[in-house]
Design an enzyme around this catalytic site. Structure first.
Site, mmCIF file in Angstrom:
data_model
loop_
_atom_site.group_PDB
_atom_site.id
_atom_site.type_symbol
_atom_site.label_atom_id
_atom_site.label_comp_id
_atom_site.label_asym_id
_atom_site.label_seq_id
_atom_site.Cartn_x
_atom_site.Cartn_y
_atom_site.Cartn_z
ATOM 1 N N SER A 52 0.826 -1.208 0.000
ATOM 2 C CA SER A 52 0.000 0.000 0.000
ATOM 3 C C SER A 52 0.860 1.259 0.000
ATOM 4 O O SER A 52 0.512 2.263 -0.626
ATOM 5 C CB SER A 52 -0.931 0.005 1.213
ATOM 6 N N HIS A 107 -17.751 3.341 8.098
ATOM 7 C CA HIS A 107 -18.693 2.307 8.539
ATOM 8 C C HIS A 107 -18.758 2.382 10.058
ATOM 9 O O HIS A 107 -17.748 2.629 10.720
ATOM 10 C CB HIS A 107 -18.206 0.932 8.077
#
Length: 338
Positions: A52, A107
């Site tokens: 990443s 979320h």
């Protein structure tokens, strides 16, 4: 229900803040690149030396290790897998995030189920695009945006909602429309939709249909086309204009069959199973199951992934998709980039 658009958001609020995006996965890469393109000062926070890190660097983004990036941020958006958030928050975010900063999620799972208990001095918000990260990014690049939800859990500054709207605008959300909700409602409806309809329900329906046809002697290729491939055509019609639009577009034979057989397949027993699933979510029973699964390194999920990968529908599907190169050409997911 009020829907917020560009005119309702003050983009200058988020452009005046230093934003740290923790994580660079499906949602992380989209949020980071969209906010960066909107003129926001963005830092991506990931483990140094990982894939990443390299991907974010290759995208031209500022990248730092998590603790360092959090210390200088006015807003920290945590976009990690649900199961990884509690430890990262406890060890690297909570000790370093500035007093009075904004803590954001896409979320509500960890906050709603008390896996993360935010410090009282923080604004705590949610900005949740209603689509996968690849779509969030592609819609932004197209000049549009994915409809999004916002929610406020803690409003220490008195401006938490305005900050959430501003962030959503920078991510393209106010192009598609933003709806206000709360952490409880977002979490419970999201989990239910995934489990009963979008992932659990749809996958089992497709597999069972495929198995019913092949067990009766029909060619696997025919079963694949009728039970999986054509599902997208039907879902696209519903997505575009609802169930009535789909029925308007299909043959009378298909529509009549829907009314005769649909309620037999998805029946009162199915409804009761859905209610039981919702109850598990509402009581926190499902959350406990998922958290425990993670603590034991996902034995059940790993086994189910293997079984799904070995299912005949995957084998025949791969062969048939190779005959349709336009599918790969329009693929939403490129694992080498995001």
């Amino acid at each position: 229900m009020k829907v917020y658009y560009d005119k309702d958001a003050d983009l200058s609020l988020i452009k005046g803040k230093k934003v740290t995006i923790v994580g660079y996965g499906s949602q992380g890469h989209a949020h980071a690149q969209n906010l960066n393109d909107s003129g926001v000062k963005v830092t991506v926070a990931v483990r140094k030396g990982g894939a990443s890190w390299d991907k974010a660097k290759a995208a031209g983004l500022k990248v730092e290790e998590i603790a360092k990036a959090v210390k200088t941020a006015d807003l920290v958006m945590i976009l990690l897998p649900d199961e990884n958030i509690p430890q990262v928050y406890k060890e690297e975010v909570e000790p370093n995030i500035k007093k009075g900063a904004t803590l954001a999620f896409a979320h509500g799972f960890n906050v709603h189920y008390n896996q993360v208990v935010p410090r009282e001095d923080l604004d705590v918000i949610m900005v949740a695009p209603k689509g996968p990260g690849h779509t969030v990014r592609s819609e932004y690049l197209r000049g549009g945006g994915v409809p999004s939800l916002i929610a406020v859990y803690q409003d220490k500054s008195g401006k938490a909602k305005d900050i959430a709207l501003s962030y959503a605008a920078a991510n393209g959300g106010t192009k598609g429309g933003v709806i206000e909700t709360n952490f409880k409602e977002e979490t419970e409806t999201d989990l239910f939709g995934e489990q009963a309809v979008l992932c659990g329900g749809a996958v089992e329906l497709v597999k069972m249909g495929f198995e019913t046809l092949t067990e009766a002697g029909y060619a696997p290729e025919m079963a694949y086309f009728e039970c999986l491939h054509e599902l997208k055509l039907i879902v696209d019609l519903m997505y575009e204009g609802g169930i009535a639009n789909m029925n308007y577009s299909i043959s009378n034979n298909a529509e009549y069959g829907e009314y005769v057989t649909g309620p037999e397949v998805i029946n009162a027993q199915s409804r009761e199973a859905m209610r039981n699933a919702l109850k598990r979510i509402q009581t926190g029973e499902y959350a406990k199951m998922f958290i425990q699964e993670g603590k034991t390194n996902y034995p059940s999920m790993t086994a189910r992934r293997r079984l799904n990968a070995e299912h005949p529908i995957e084998q025949v599907g791969g062969q048939l998709r190779d005959m349709m190169p336009w599918i790969k050409a329009k693929a939403l997911v490129d694992k080498s980039k995001n």
